[in-house]
Motif scaffolding. Structure first.
Motif, PDB file in Angstrom:
ATOM      1  N   GLY A   1       6.159  31.209  -3.313  1.00  0.00           N
ATOM      2  CA  GLY A   1       6.935  32.290  -2.709  1.00  0.00           C
ATOM      3  C   GLY A   1       8.361  32.397  -3.195  1.00  0.00           C
ATOM      4  N   GLY A   2       8.769  31.556  -4.151  1.00  0.00           N
ATOM      5  CA  GLY A   2      10.117  31.645  -4.694  1.00  0.00           C
ATOM      6  C   GLY A   2      10.329  32.957  -5.432  1.00  0.00           C
ATOM      7  N   LYS A   3      11.498  33.558  -5.245  1.00  0.00           N
ATOM      8  CA  LYS A   3      11.784  34.860  -5.852  1.00  0.00           C
ATOM      9  C   LYS A   3      12.860  34.796  -6.930  1.00  0.00           C
ATOM     10  CE  LYS A   3       8.978  36.939  -2.974  1.00  0.00           C
ATOM     11  NZ  LYS A   3       7.672  37.452  -3.450  1.00  0.00           N
ATOM     12  N   GLU A   4      13.665  33.716  -6.928  1.00  0.00           N
ATOM     13  CA  GLU A   4      14.795  33.625  -7.845  1.00  0.00           C
ATOM     14  C   GLU A   4      14.480  32.656  -8.987  1.00  0.00           C
ATOM     15  OE1 GLU A   4      17.259  35.605  -7.454  1.00  0.00           O
ATOM     16  OE2 GLU A   4      16.643  36.328  -5.485  1.00  0.00           O
ATOM     17  N   PRO A   5      14.776  33.029 -10.245  1.00  0.00           N
ATOM     18  CA  PRO A   5      14.508  32.129 -11.372  1.00  0.00           C
ATOM     19  C   PRO A   5      15.422  30.902 -11.339  1.00  0.00           C
ATOM     20  CG  PRO A   5      15.727  34.061 -12.111  1.00  0.00           C
ATOM     21  CD  PRO A   5      15.356  34.314 -10.677  1.00  0.00           C
ATOM     22  N   THR A   6      14.908  29.789 -11.801  1.00  0.00           N
ATOM     23  CA  THR A   6      15.630  28.520 -11.769  1.00  0.00           C
ATOM     24  C   THR A   6      15.599  27.865 -13.147  1.00  0.00           C
ATOM     25  OG1 THR A   6      13.681  27.203 -11.225  1.00  0.00           O
ATOM     26  CG2 THR A   6      14.875  28.206  -9.371  1.00  0.00           C
ATOM     27  N   LEU A   7      16.288  26.711 -13.249  1.00  0.00           N
ATOM     28  CA  LEU A   7      16.286  25.975 -14.515  1.00  0.00           C
ATOM     29  C   LEU A   7      14.891  25.463 -14.866  1.00  0.00           C
ATOM     30  CD1 LEU A   7      19.617  23.938 -14.246  1.00  0.00           C
ATOM     31  CD2 LEU A   7      19.150  25.888 -15.739  1.00  0.00           C
ATOM     32  N   THR A   8      14.102  25.120 -13.871  1.00  0.00           N
ATOM     33  CA  THR A   8      12.715  24.724 -14.153  1.00  0.00           C
ATOM     34  C   THR A   8      11.949  25.881 -14.772  1.00  0.00           C
ATOM     35  OG1 THR A   8      12.652  23.066 -12.402  1.00  0.00           O
ATOM     36  CG2 THR A   8      10.546  23.969 -13.099  1.00  0.00           C
ATOM     37  N   ASP A   9      12.142  27.095 -14.242  1.00  0.00           N
ATOM     38  CA  ASP A   9      11.508  28.276 -14.843  1.00  0.00           C
ATOM     39  C   ASP A   9      11.973  28.472 -16.279  1.00  0.00           C
ATOM     40  OD1 ASP A   9      10.050  29.242 -12.456  1.00  0.00           O
ATOM     41  OD2 ASP A   9      12.056  29.553 -11.640  1.00  0.00           O
ATOM     42  N   ALA A  10      13.272  28.245 -16.530  1.00  0.00           N
ATOM     43  CA  ALA A  10      13.813  28.410 -17.880  1.00  0.00           C
ATOM     44  C   ALA A  10      13.183  27.418 -18.849  1.00  0.00           C
ATOM     45  CB  ALA A  10      15.329  28.250 -17.855  1.00  0.00           C
ATOM     46  N   ASN A  11      13.089  26.146 -18.449  1.00  0.00           N
ATOM     47  CA  ASN A  11      12.485  25.146 -19.330  1.00  0.00           C
ATOM     48  C   ASN A  11      11.009  25.429 -19.568  1.00  0.00           C
ATOM     49  OD1 ASN A  11      14.399  23.009 -20.221  1.00  0.00           O
ATOM     50  ND2 ASN A  11      14.783  22.787 -18.032  1.00  0.00           N
ATOM     51  N   LEU A  12      10.326  25.964 -18.543  1.00  0.00           N
ATOM     52  CA  LEU A  12       8.910  26.307 -18.710  1.00  0.00           C
ATOM     53  C   LEU A  12       8.744  27.459 -19.696  1.00  0.00           C
ATOM     54  CD1 LEU A  12       5.942  25.945 -17.821  1.00  0.00           C
ATOM     55  CD2 LEU A  12       6.407  27.548 -15.951  1.00  0.00           C
ATOM     56  N   VAL A  13       9.570  28.489 -19.580  1.00  0.00           N
ATOM     57  CA  VAL A  13       9.490  29.634 -20.486  1.00  0.00           C
ATOM     58  C   VAL A  13       9.745  29.212 -21.926  1.00  0.00           C
ATOM     59  CG1 VAL A  13      10.690  31.778 -21.124  1.00  0.00           C
ATOM     60  CG2 VAL A  13      10.002  31.382 -18.753  1.00  0.00           C
ATOM     61  N   LEU A  14      10.652  28.239 -22.116  1.00  0.00           N
ATOM     62  CA  LEU A  14      10.965  27.768 -23.473  1.00  0.00           C
ATOM     63  C   LEU A  14       9.961  26.737 -23.982  1.00  0.00           C
ATOM     64  CD1 LEU A  14      14.859  27.425 -23.291  1.00  0.00           C
ATOM     65  CD2 LEU A  14      13.488  29.369 -24.086  1.00  0.00           C
ATOM     66  N   GLY A  15       8.974  26.395 -23.173  1.00  0.00           N
ATOM     67  CA  GLY A  15       7.955  25.445 -23.610  1.00  0.00           C
ATOM     68  C   GLY A  15       8.381  23.996 -23.545  1.00  0.00           C
ATOM     69  N   ARG A  16       9.575  23.727 -22.991  1.00  0.00           N
ATOM     70  CA  ARG A  16      10.066  22.346 -22.977  1.00  0.00           C
ATOM     71  C   ARG A  16       9.388  21.502 -21.912  1.00  0.00           C
ATOM     72  NH1 ARG A  16      16.542  23.452 -24.234  1.00  0.00           N
ATOM     73  NH2 ARG A  16      16.137  24.621 -26.175  1.00  0.00           N
ATOM     74  N   ILE A  17       8.802  22.131 -20.922  1.00  0.00           N
ATOM     75  CA  ILE A  17       7.888  21.448 -20.008  1.00  0.00           C
ATOM     76  C   ILE A  17       6.570  22.197 -20.039  1.00  0.00           C
ATOM     77  CG2 ILE A  17       9.661  20.487 -18.508  1.00  0.00           C
ATOM     78  CD1 ILE A  17       9.188  22.730 -16.547  1.00  0.00           C
ATOM     79  N   GLY A  18       5.506  21.479 -19.740  1.00  0.00           N
ATOM     80  CA  GLY A  18       4.178  22.081 -19.792  1.00  0.00           C
ATOM     81  C   GLY A  18       3.811  22.750 -18.484  1.00  0.00           C
ATOM     82  N   GLU A  19       2.616  23.295 -18.457  1.00  0.00           N
ATOM     83  CA  GLU A  19       2.177  24.033 -17.285  1.00  0.00           C
ATOM     84  C   GLU A  19       1.595  23.131 -16.203  1.00  0.00           C
ATOM     85  OE1 GLU A  19      -0.229  27.400 -18.189  1.00  0.00           O
ATOM     86  OE2 GLU A  19       1.209  28.225 -19.624  1.00  0.00           O
ATOM     87  N   TYR A  20       1.535  21.823 -16.477  1.00  0.00           N
ATOM     88  CA  TYR A  20       1.035  20.895 -15.469  1.00  0.00           C
ATOM     89  C   TYR A  20       2.106  19.844 -15.174  1.00  0.00           C
ATOM     90  CZ  TYR A  20      -3.575  22.923 -16.091  1.00  0.00           C
ATOM     91  OH  TYR A  20      -4.629  23.799 -16.143  1.00  0.00           O
ATOM     92  N   MET A  21       2.317  19.578 -13.883  1.00  0.00           N
ATOM     93  CA  MET A  21       3.274  18.555 -13.447  1.00  0.00           C
ATOM     94  C   MET A  21       2.549  17.491 -12.651  1.00  0.00           C
ATOM     95  SD  MET A  21       6.666  20.642 -12.181  1.00  0.00           S
ATOM     96  CE  MET A  21       7.338  19.150 -11.443  1.00  0.00           C
ATOM     97  N   LEU A  22       3.207  16.337 -12.548  1.00  0.00           N
ATOM     98  CA  LEU A  22       2.695  15.234 -11.736  1.00  0.00           C
ATOM     99  C   LEU A  22       1.257  14.884 -12.121  1.00  0.00           C
ATOM    100  CD1 LEU A  22       4.107  16.284  -8.242  1.00  0.00           C
ATOM    101  CD2 LEU A  22       5.225  15.017 -10.081  1.00  0.00           C
ATOM    102  N   GLY A  23       1.050  14.756 -13.439  1.00  0.00           N
ATOM    103  CA  GLY A  23      -0.264  14.344 -13.919  1.00  0.00           C
ATOM    104  C   GLY A  23      -1.361  15.336 -13.609  1.00  0.00           C
ATOM    105  N   GLY A  24      -1.011  16.602 -13.460  1.00  0.00           N
ATOM    106  CA  GLY A  24      -2.000  17.628 -13.169  1.00  0.00           C
ATOM    107  C   GLY A  24      -2.109  17.987 -11.705  1.00  0.00           C
ATOM    108  N   GLU A  25      -1.331  17.305 -10.828  1.00  0.00           N
ATOM    109  CA  GLU A  25      -1.396  17.606  -9.395  1.00  0.00           C
ATOM    110  C   GLU A  25      -0.801  18.972  -9.087  1.00  0.00           C
ATOM    111  OE1 GLU A  25       0.368  14.533  -7.053  1.00  0.00           O
ATOM    112  OE2 GLU A  25      -0.716  12.930  -8.071  1.00  0.00           O
ATOM    113  N   MET A  26       0.168  19.411  -9.886  1.00  0.00           N
ATOM    114  CA  MET A  26       0.785  20.725  -9.702  1.00  0.00           C
ATOM    115  C   MET A  26       0.638  21.538 -10.982  1.00  0.00           C
ATOM    116  SD  MET A  26       4.393  20.181  -7.689  1.00  0.00           S
ATOM    117  CE  MET A  26       4.752  21.946  -7.819  1.00  0.00           C
ATOM    118  N   ARG A  27       0.265  22.791 -10.830  1.00  0.00           N
ATOM    119  CA  ARG A  27       0.203  23.691 -11.978  1.00  0.00           C
ATOM    120  C   ARG A  27       1.321  24.713 -11.854  1.00  0.00           C
ATOM    121  NH1 ARG A  27      -4.911  27.007 -14.634  1.00  0.00           N
ATOM    122  NH2 ARG A  27      -3.700  27.825 -16.410  1.00  0.00           N
TER     123      ARG A  27
END
Length: 654
Positions: free
Chosen positions: A364-390
């Protein structure tokens, strides 16, 4: 039986479990800001082994003073020397914004009608000019109670030299109040305003922290656990009773745990000087560790403004208590990216926190964050916590697109965040007379390793160390901390005798002490403020003078040919605990990338993605590359290389 360390952060609550054989494992759960113990108990239910004790770091004190929803400060009554009723309102006349004609001072924690003058007086040499009348105190206590006061603070003139009048007052007040805070016990040192403020802050926190700890202890009965220890701001564990009696020492509990972890790990890897850089979901913290010891400060303001990592004096409530010297900025993974009225891109200070969190969490988050920025740039993957979070990259792109081109917005936001975090590191190095280039940057927290190499480039640091379990490293610091209890005295007649008296008092109280740490607040005669310096054995004025001159010159660029004055001495009694051990990584084989993905550096690059535990000692991973693990992601930019050290640490060298 296992020991569980729990660090409650703004976004995640981190758990590290220490088994009997010395091995560890970790996991995270989303924090529950309105009811922080809920996340703690929820995480403990995931621990399958019997639990012997719980070590805990909490920010509930800071959150209460910052006005977090659900944490309402109680009514406090202040009892002070006749004529000093308005000391907490007069303060020091510091103006955080010098040219702001509409500046309003922080609202006093005690309203004027709950401040009571007591006709007593102690002189500056400790002589009792007028003893306190218990009947007068009792009448005032009854009036305060009838006005709704829940706790009481007492701060009399010169009680740091002779506390007898405060002690008598406290014995009367305890018949009417469950929570009583004496300045002579909380902050026995000069400066009436700061000492009174500390006593008041302590009194305000006592009901909140005490009730929180009680709820937590009751919750621990589900797990048959009766041992709970809390991290203090000075970097040591204290008992529940000590935490409840002096909750003012818990204000920087969580960040202190990260600094302790960096200091202890620096010993294990034999690196004398490190900068601890902890970037989590809400904030980023920096600390300097010299010869394996975190730097200590005794000046702090809580509940006020922070400007580029610097506490703005006069904007909050002063607290006189030993704190690990930290600089903190609003640059975490959940920090919100936005544009101001002029269209300029801004980062922070608001955070999406754990609820609802970054847009890519899909909560439900509406505002972009630094995590969103790193995800868009590919610096973090689409899975977190060993696949517990997508993570949902499409939602992140959509959110950043509202700010312009999503890639350009992400790159600029990360650049701005890096500048802010580098500024925080300079506060604990350059402003202390230290050269960042003489340090190794130790980066941890869920987001720290993503930004570490870029910060090192900006600061002229050649080596970055990513310790094991970086995502839960602050929790790991709880397991690496010792029990630490503090005592202090002001204006000792003889420095060595003063230290020995404090050490004897702590030894008698604790029974067993492994070693003592000595510090002194020292100034040149005529100066208004002191520097806190470590003191060796035996403590002589010549030895203190030598260390103080060196620290003064490093801090201010000069020394004076004037006598010195030892204002306050303080001792930490340290009782050692068994530390966790780190297994040596495998030394054979060669890790191959588990995947490739497009990552934006200066351009889009097809980048190898490694899993950290796959990399053996001796293998060099050339940048650009990304190394993933359960709780964090390390970005290795072009022109950097990484290798695994003897304790599993990842070493990045440019």
């Amino acid at each position: 039986m296992v020991i569980v360390a729990v660090d409650v952060g703004g976004t995640f609550t981190d758990f590290v479990i220490l088994r009997d054989d010395g091995t560890i494992y970790s996991f995270k759960v989303l924090s529950t800001p309105r009811n922080p113990e809920a996340a703690v108990l929820d995480g403990l239910r995931r621990v399958k082994e019997p639990i012997s004790e719980v070590l805990h770091a909490t920010t509930i004190g800071t959150n209460a003073l910052l006005g977090q929803v659900g944490l309402e400060l109680p009514k406090v009554a202040l009892f002070t020397t006749k004529g000093f009723r308005d000391i907490i309102e007069i303060g020091r006349q510091n103006r955080p914004r010098l040219y702001d004609l509409f500046f309003t001072k922080p609202k006093p924690l005690v309203p004027r009608d709950l401040r009571f003058e007591v006709d007593e007086r102690v002189l500056a040499d400790g002589t009792v000019l007028k003893a306190v009348d218990p009947r007068e105190v009792e009448e005032l206590a009854i009036r305060a109670k009838s006005m709704g006061a829940v706790s009481a603070a007492v701060s009399y003139l010169h009680s740091y030299i002779n506390p007898i009048n405060e002690e008598v007052t406290g014995s009367v007040l305890r018949r009417y109040f469950k929570y009583v805070s004496l300045s002579s016990r909380v902050a026995p040192e000069p400066r009436e305003y700061e000492r009174t403020s500390t006593a008041v802050v302590n009194a305000a926190l006592m009901p909140i922290v005490g009730e929180y700890l009680l709820r937590l202890i009751n919750g621990l009965r589900e797990f048959n656990v009766d041992k709970l220890y809390i991290m203090s701001s000075s970097g040591g564990l204290v008992t529940v009773d000590e935490a409840a009696d002096r909750p003012v020492q818990l204000i920087e509990s969580g960040p202190a745990a990260g600094a302790v972890a960096a200091a202890e790990f620096s010993k294990m890897v034999n690196i004398s000087n490190v900068i601890g850089f902890d970037m989590g979901g809400t904030t980023a913290k920096a600390s300097s560790i010299i010869n394996h010891e975190p730097e200590i400060t005794t000046e702090y303001e809580v509940g006020g403004e922070v400007h580029h990592g610097r506490i703005v004096k006069g904007s909050g409530y002063p607290v006189r208590f030993p704190f690990i010297d930290l600089a903190e900025v609003s640059s975490g993974g959940g920090t919100i990216i936005w544009r101001d009225e002029a269209g300029a891109l801004r980062v922070g200070p608001l955070s999406a926190g754990a609820d609802p969190g970054p847009i890519c969490y899909g909560r439900g988050g509406k505002e972009p964050t630094l995590t969103d920025a790193n995800l868009v740039l590919g610096r973090i993957g689409e899975y977190m916590l060993g696949g517990e979070m997508r993570l949902n990259r499409d939602l992140a792109v959509k959110g950043l697109s509202r700010l312009g081109d999503p890639v350009e917005a992400a790159v600029e936001a990360i650049r701005l965040a890096n500048l802010e975090m580098a500024r925080a590191i300079r506060l604990v190095t350059v402003e202390r007379g230290l050269n960042p280039g003489d340090f190794v940057l130790m980066a941890f927290g869920g987001a720290g390793p993503q930004h570490a190499a870029y910060l090192a480039e900006d600061l002229g640091i050649g080596t970055v160390v990513i310790p094991p379990e970086p995502g839960a490293f602050s929790s790991l610091g709880l397991l690496m901390a010792d029990w630490r209890f503090e005592a202090r005295a002001s204006y000792p007649r003889d420095v060595e005798d003063g230290f020995r008296a404090l050490e004897d008092r702590l030894a008698k109280m604790l029974g067993r002490v492994d070693y003592f740490l000595r510090y002194a607040d020292v100034r040149y005669v005529g100066q208004g403020w002191e520097l806190t310096i470590p003191v060796g054995r035996p403590a002589t004025l010549d030895g203190v003078r030598r260390v103080f001159d060196e620290r003064h010159e490093a801090t201010y660029g000069f020394r004076l040919n004037k006598p010195i004055e030892v204002v306050t001495i303080r001792v930490f009694a340290v009782v050692s605990r068994v530390k966790p051990r780190f297994n040596r990584p495998k030394a054979d084989g060669e890790a191959r990338p588990r995947a490739y993905r497009r990552v934006f550096f200066d351009e889009w690059v097809e980048t190898p993605i490694y899993w950290r535990s796959d990399i053996p000692m001796g293998q060099v991973v050339e940048g650009p590359a990304v190394v993933e693990e359960y709780g964090s992601t390390t970005v290795i930019p072009p022109k950097w290389r990484a290798s695994v050290g003897g304790l599993g640490e990842l070493r990045l060298v440019r």
